[in-house]
Enzyme design. Structure first.
Site, PDB file in Angstrom:
ATOM      1  N   GLY A   1      23.065   6.007  20.761  1.00 26.31           N
ATOM      2  CA  GLY A   1      22.500   7.135  20.014  1.00 26.31           C
ATOM      3  C   GLY A   1      23.510   8.259  19.841  1.00 26.31           C
ATOM      4  O   GLY A   1      23.786   8.709  18.724  1.00 26.31           O
TER       5      GLY A   1
ATOM      6  N   GLY B   1      26.696   6.097  24.745  1.00 21.55           N
ATOM      7  CA  GLY B   1      25.308   5.831  24.365  1.00 21.55           C
ATOM      8  C   GLY B   1      25.293   5.563  22.869  1.00 21.55           C
ATOM      9  O   GLY B   1      25.903   6.311  22.103  1.00 21.55           O
TER      10      GLY B   1
ATOM     11  N   ASP C   1      29.283   7.125  30.061  1.00 21.27           N
ATOM     12  CA  ASP C   1      29.984   5.837  30.109  1.00 21.27           C
ATOM     13  C   ASP C   1      31.055   5.868  31.200  1.00 21.27           C
ATOM     14  O   ASP C   1      31.948   6.732  31.184  1.00 21.27           O
ATOM     15  CB  ASP C   1      30.678   5.542  28.771  1.00 21.27           C
ATOM     16  CG  ASP C   1      29.706   5.069  27.700  1.00 21.27           C
ATOM     17  OD1 ASP C   1      28.500   4.947  27.986  1.00 21.27           O
ATOM     18  OD2 ASP C   1      30.180   4.832  26.566  1.00 21.27           O
TER      19      ASP C   1
ATOM     20  N   ASP D   1      28.818   1.517  16.484  1.00 18.40           N
ATOM     21  CA  ASP D   1      28.150   2.813  16.287  1.00 18.40           C
ATOM     22  C   ASP D   1      28.873   3.639  15.222  1.00 18.40           C
ATOM     23  O   ASP D   1      28.235   4.326  14.417  1.00 18.40           O
ATOM     24  CB  ASP D   1      28.114   3.589  17.607  1.00 18.40           C
ATOM     25  CG  ASP D   1      27.380   2.814  18.688  1.00 18.40           C
ATOM     26  OD1 ASP D   1      26.408   2.111  18.352  1.00 18.40           O
ATOM     27  OD2 ASP D   1      27.792   2.892  19.865  1.00 18.40           O
TER      28      ASP D   1
ATOM     29  N   GLY E   1      37.554   4.436  24.532  1.00 18.08           N
ATOM     30  CA  GLY E   1      36.336   5.227  24.735  1.00 18.08           C
ATOM     31  C   GLY E   1      35.407   5.151  23.535  1.00 18.08           C
ATOM     32  O   GLY E   1      35.815   4.771  22.436  1.00 18.08           O
TER      33      GLY E   1
ATOM     34  N   ASN F   1      26.718   8.202  20.169  1.00 13.79           N
ATOM     35  CA  ASN F   1      27.881   7.776  19.365  1.00 13.79           C
ATOM     36  C   ASN F   1      27.556   7.853  17.875  1.00 13.79           C
ATOM     37  O   ASN F   1      28.379   8.301  17.066  1.00 13.79           O
ATOM     38  CB  ASN F   1      28.276   6.335  19.704  1.00 13.79           C
ATOM     39  CG  ASN F   1      28.671   6.157  21.160  1.00 13.79           C
ATOM     40  OD1 ASN F   1      29.004   7.118  21.842  1.00 13.79           O
ATOM     41  ND2 ASN F   1      28.631   4.930  21.638  1.00 13.79           N
TER      42      ASN F   1
HETATM   43  O1  RIB Z   1      27.831   0.856  21.623  1.00 10.58           O
HETATM   44  C1  RIB Z   1      28.579   1.344  22.702  1.00 10.58           C
HETATM   45  C2  RIB Z   1      27.688   2.013  23.694  1.00 10.58           C
HETATM   46  O2  RIB Z   1      26.837   1.058  24.264  1.00 10.58           O
HETATM   47  C3  RIB Z   1      28.406   2.644  24.848  1.00 10.58           C
HETATM   48  O3  RIB Z   1      28.802   3.964  24.595  1.00 10.58           O
HETATM   49  C4  RIB Z   1      27.402   2.511  25.989  1.00 10.58           C
HETATM   50  O4  RIB Z   1      26.877   3.711  26.428  1.00 10.58           O
HETATM   51  C5  RIB Z   1      26.323   1.576  25.472  1.00 10.58           C
HETATM   52  O5  RIB Z   1      25.189   2.253  25.146  1.00 10.58           O
END
Ligand code: RIB
Length: 295
Positions: A40, A38, A12, A243, A278, A42
């Site tokens: 996944g 990502g 990211d 996430d 973040g 996260n």
């Molecule tokens: O849900 C947040 C995520 O969405 C971020 O970390 C980014 O990578 C996108 O996949």
């Protein structure tokens, strides 16, 4: 019981901006940070921090091993993650002064799966283990099929939503977690209550969760509806809040919490996550979430 999380790992690149850039505008950012993200990754980190045994199934570019090391350090089993030539998935994320974001994704290694790889990665899954998925990797339909063959439970968070999601056998999901946009897309209505009713009728055996951002979340299951208000917090960055919610909600069910309690704990975890910048850096530990219980 274990979770096999077939999901993206992104690098990211987070730009702090006064407002989200408008069409035709050139805007200077105040800062740039590069962090692990990502959906996944996260969600794997959220599950691990909630105390769940989670094996990630994913791919990452060889030059980004620091990101894999961070997942491992968070407690994620990385035996299912392969280092590949070529770029990792990455996300260009703008975060404005209100903590709102806007994201451009590049799939990279997250889009390089095939059925054989997934069969091999899931060959150690036992009946009753969970397969968790989001919508940032390819071959999601194949993963559904393999999971059913192996009698796994399925949790799916169809984010980001695409037209292909409608073709998936979503009635096979034990848990389906959607936000308002995703629910509206699937149910073809903008009214959240109506969307929930339509989806509940379409997927009668699925625990259906609708996340509502700053308004909390709703759960529909076996004809009952449970709602939970969001915890009011000072928002720094909403990236990864959904996430965090997904990981903590699934963890709650696996740890034997009643649906209402799982929902409540997931809302508290998501609230904590938006107070920190973040994606993965903002995901709280179980001890941090539990410490907010009486607030
Ligand atoms: O849900 C947040 C995520 O969405 C971020 O970390 C980014 O990578 C996108 O996949």
């Amino acid at each position: 019981m274990k979770v096999f999380n077939f999901g993206s790992i992104n690098i990211d690149m987070v730009y702090r901006v006064p407002h989200l850039v408008q069409p035709g505008e050139t805007l200077s950012s105040r800062s740039l940070e590069t962090v692990l993200g990502g959906k996944g990754a996260n969600q794997s980190v959220a599950l691990a921090r909630a105390g769940i045994d989670v094996r990630h199934i994913g791919r990452i570019g060889k030059s980004d091993q620091w990101a894999a090391e961070q997942m491992q350090a968070a407690g994620v089993d990385m035996q299912g993650v392969e280092s590949v030539d070529g770029p990792s998935g990455h996300a260009i994320i703008q975060v404005d002064d209100s903590g709102e974001n806007s994201i451009i994704l590049h799939g990279g290694a997250n889009q390089s799966f095939d059925r054989g790889v997934l069969e091999q990665r899931l060959s150690e899954a036992a009946p009753g283990d969970w397969l968790l998925m989001q919508n940032e990797c390819n071959d999601i339909a194949e993963a559904f099929e393999i999971a059913r063959q192996r009698q796994m439970s399925i949790a799916f968070n169809p984010a980001p939503m695409t037209a292909a999601v409608r073709q998936l056998p979503l009635a096979q999901c034990d848990v389906l977690i959607v936000n308002e946009t995703e629910a509206a897309d699937l149910a073809e209505t903008d009214d959240p209550d109506e969307a929930l009713a339509i989806l509940a009728q379409r997927y009668p055996d699925t625990r259906l969760v609708l996340t509502l951002g700053s308004r909390g979340a709703l759960l529909q299951y076996e004809g009952q509806q449970v709602s939970e208000a969001a915890v009011p917090v000072d928002v720094v960055d909403t990236t990864g809040a959904g996430d965090t919610f997904v990981g903590y909600f699934l963890a709650g069910l696996m740890q034997g919490l009643a649906e209402r309690d799982a929902l409540q704990r997931a809302c508290r975890a998501a609230a904590l996550s938006v107070t920190v910048a973040g994606a993965t850096p903002s995901i709280p530990t179980l001890a941090e979430v539990d410490s907010t219980q009486d607030d």
